[in-house]
Scaffold this motif. Structure first.
Motif, PDB file in Angstrom:
ATOM      1  N   THR A 296       5.373  -1.403   0.424  1.00  0.00           N
ATOM      2  CA  THR A 296       4.269  -2.345   0.509  1.00  0.00           C
ATOM      3  C   THR A 296       4.623  -3.501   1.442  1.00  0.00           C
ATOM      4  OG1 THR A 296       2.806  -3.793  -0.762  1.00  0.00           O
ATOM      5  CG2 THR A 296       5.082  -3.659  -1.470  1.00  0.00           C
TER       6      THR A 296
ATOM      7  N   THR B 125      -1.229  -7.469  -7.709  1.00  0.00           N
ATOM      8  CA  THR B 125      -2.381  -7.767  -8.557  1.00  0.00           C
ATOM      9  C   THR B 125      -3.147  -6.527  -8.996  1.00  0.00           C
ATOM     10  OG1 THR B 125      -3.747  -8.131  -6.587  1.00  0.00           O
ATOM     11  CG2 THR B 125      -2.678 -10.066  -7.573  1.00  0.00           C
ATOM     12  N   ASP B 126      -3.014  -5.418  -8.277  1.00  0.00           N
ATOM     13  CA  ASP B 126      -3.732  -4.202  -8.654  1.00  0.00           C
ATOM     14  C   ASP B 126      -3.107  -3.018  -7.929  1.00  0.00           C
ATOM     15  OD1 ASP B 126      -5.514  -2.583  -9.916  1.00  0.00           O
ATOM     16  OD2 ASP B 126      -7.309  -3.652  -9.274  1.00  0.00           O
TER      17      ASP B 126
ATOM     18  N   ARG C  24      -4.040   1.079  -6.457  1.00  0.00           N
ATOM     19  CA  ARG C  24      -4.996   2.143  -6.157  1.00  0.00           C
ATOM     20  C   ARG C  24      -4.262   3.480  -6.216  1.00  0.00           C
ATOM     21  NH1 ARG C  24      -7.562  -1.768  -6.962  1.00  0.00           N
ATOM     22  NH2 ARG C  24      -8.887  -2.913  -5.508  1.00  0.00           N
TER      23      ARG C  24
ATOM     24  N   HIS D 284      -8.994   6.588  -6.992  1.00  0.00           N
ATOM     25  CA  HIS D 284      -9.615   5.953  -5.831  1.00  0.00           C
ATOM     26  C   HIS D 284      -9.579   6.806  -4.569  1.00  0.00           C
ATOM     27  CE1 HIS D 284      -8.087   2.707  -8.529  1.00  0.00           C
ATOM     28  NE2 HIS D 284      -9.266   2.187  -8.311  1.00  0.00           N
TER      29      HIS D 284
ATOM     30  N   GLN E  76      -2.403  -3.606  -4.141  1.00  0.00           N
ATOM     31  CA  GLN E  76      -3.098  -4.854  -3.816  1.00  0.00           C
ATOM     32  C   GLN E  76      -2.162  -6.022  -4.123  1.00  0.00           C
ATOM     33  OE1 GLN E  76      -6.207  -6.998  -6.264  1.00  0.00           O
ATOM     34  NE2 GLN E  76      -7.554  -6.021  -4.778  1.00  0.00           N
TER      35      GLN E  76
ATOM     36  N   GLY F 148      -1.472 -10.284  -3.945  1.00  0.00           N
ATOM     37  CA  GLY F 148      -2.091 -11.602  -3.884  1.00  0.00           C
ATOM     38  C   GLY F 148      -1.039 -12.679  -3.735  1.00  0.00           C
TER      39      GLY F 148
ATOM     40  N   LEU G  62      -6.022 -11.972  -1.078  1.00  0.00           N
ATOM     41  CA  LEU G  62      -5.714 -10.622  -1.533  1.00  0.00           C
ATOM     42  C   LEU G  62      -5.756  -9.669  -0.343  1.00  0.00           C
ATOM     43  CD1 LEU G  62      -7.930 -10.451  -4.767  1.00  0.00           C
ATOM     44  CD2 LEU G  62      -5.485 -10.912  -4.651  1.00  0.00           C
ATOM     45  N   TYR G  63      -4.776  -8.769  -0.298  1.00  0.00           N
ATOM     46  CA  TYR G  63      -4.748  -7.726   0.727  1.00  0.00           C
ATOM     47  C   TYR G  63      -4.260  -6.437   0.092  1.00  0.00           C
ATOM     48  CZ  TYR G  63      -5.376 -10.976   4.639  1.00  0.00           C
ATOM     49  OH  TYR G  63      -5.874 -11.900   5.513  1.00  0.00           O
ATOM     50  N   GLU G  64      -4.681  -5.336   0.682  1.00  0.00           N
ATOM     51  CA  GLU G  64      -4.204  -4.027   0.256  1.00  0.00           C
ATOM     52  C   GLU G  64      -3.242  -3.462   1.296  1.00  0.00           C
ATOM     53  OE1 GLU G  64      -7.002  -1.016  -0.682  1.00  0.00           O
ATOM     54  OE2 GLU G  64      -7.792  -2.037  -2.453  1.00  0.00           O
TER      55      GLU G  64
ATOM     56  N   ARG H 138      -1.329   0.226   2.167  1.00  0.00           N
ATOM     57  CA  ARG H 138      -1.145   1.635   1.859  1.00  0.00           C
ATOM     58  C   ARG H 138       0.342   1.925   1.655  1.00  0.00           C
ATOM     59  NH1 ARG H 138      -5.369   5.282   3.064  1.00  0.00           N
ATOM     60  NH2 ARG H 138      -7.327   4.128   2.954  1.00  0.00           N
TER      61      ARG H 138
ATOM     62  N   LYS I 292      -0.140 -11.136   7.308  1.00  0.00           N
ATOM     63  CA  LYS I 292       0.365  -9.946   6.631  1.00  0.00           C
ATOM     64  C   LYS I 292       1.633  -9.471   7.326  1.00  0.00           C
ATOM     65  CE  LYS I 292      -3.508  -7.597   7.042  1.00  0.00           C
ATOM     66  NZ  LYS I 292      -4.467  -6.479   6.902  1.00  0.00           N
TER      67      LYS I 292
END
Length: 270
Positions: A45, A78-79, A81, A86, A92, A94, A122-124, A126, A245
């Motif tokens: 990440t 924070t999350d 996928r 999904h 995710q 933050g 917040l960013y995702e 892969r 990022k």
């Protein structure tokens, strides 16, 4: 103090091997991986940082290097996928704590259901399945190592409406006799009867800057774990205090990407 210790236990678990309780609130039910083994195909990440400005450092041979200082502020997962729910695997992330009075109630309840605090940005990112992190995991500057290469993405500084000489580096019209008040104009932009239009993508005057830009293969010169600072060689898009990022360079792999194998995987352990 008791509330702080209780919150820390909820987010990270204690040191006796208990799983973090935040996974109970997440609908995807991601559990932390006990032993994650890094491979050349693994994708870690990225993180979110704030651009603090530029300075200079000197290497061991006395060469002066221009660097950009990036600081990580309360960066957590924070999350998550998942492929099953999904259709893709991502994390995710933050950063920077946000006050409840500055956020709408649906988002406040959403973060409460995940068991994490509010975050400003917040960013995702892969990732591969072996690099998935549990919710509440803290990401620090030690996620990166000195000598590795990263890609940095951020919105460039907006410069407003600009002419062709500033926007596209046009030469301009002659500055001699016979040219009246059109020295910085773009000149002809179309043709005659055919095609009777201006082709799409023609370099003309327009809005300059304010777009996401990625600078690739920037070398990390220094990592300060105490202040959560990452020193990156060269310039980074955006103004000071801008969110950026940072992720591992996508065009490099293995020993060309990391000076030491394996890198902190899936992130730096505490």
């Amino acid at each position: 103090m008791a509330l702080k210790l209780f919150t820390s236990t909820l987010l990270t678990g204690n040191r006796t091997g208990l799983k973090p309780l935040v996974s109970l609130f997440h609908t995807t039910s991601i559990s932390p991986q006990a032993t994650a083994v890094w491979s050349a195909d693994s994708i870690r990440t990225g993180v979110i940082a704030r651009k603090k400005g530029m300075t200079s450092v000197w290497d061991e041979t006395g060469v002066r290097l221009p660097v950009t200082v990036l600081q990580l502020e309360d960066v957590i997962v924070t999350d998550v996928r998942t492929e099953e729910k999904h259709g893709y695997t991502a994390v995710q992330v933050g950063c920077s704590v946000k006050k409840e009075k500055s956020e709408k109630k649906p988002m406040i309840e959403h973060f409460k259901s995940l068991g994490v605090g509010l975050r400003q940005k917040l960013y995702e990112f892969r990732v591969t399945k072996d690099a998935v992190l549990p919710i509440g995991t803290e990401l620090t500057a030690e996620h990166f190592v000195e000598g590795q290469y990263v890609d940095v993405t951020a919105p460039s500084i907006g410069k407003g409406f600009a002419g062709v000489m500033k926007r596209w580096n046009f030469k301009g019209l002659p500055a001699s006799h016979g040219v009246s008040l059109t020295h910085r104009s773009g000149g002809s932009t179309g043709q005659r009867k055919w095609p009777s239009k201006v082709f799409k993508g023609k370099k003309m005057a327009g809005r300059l800057g304010g777009e996401y830009v990625t600078v690739q293969n920037l070398k990390i010169v220094k990592v300060d774990p105490l202040l959560n600072l990452v020193y990156v060689k060269g310039a980074v898009p955006g103004f000071d205090d801008q969110f950026v990022k940072i992720k591992d360079a996508i065009k490099l792999r293995g020993e060309k990407l990391f000076p030491t194998i394996p890198p902190p995987f899936p992130t730096a352990s505490k």
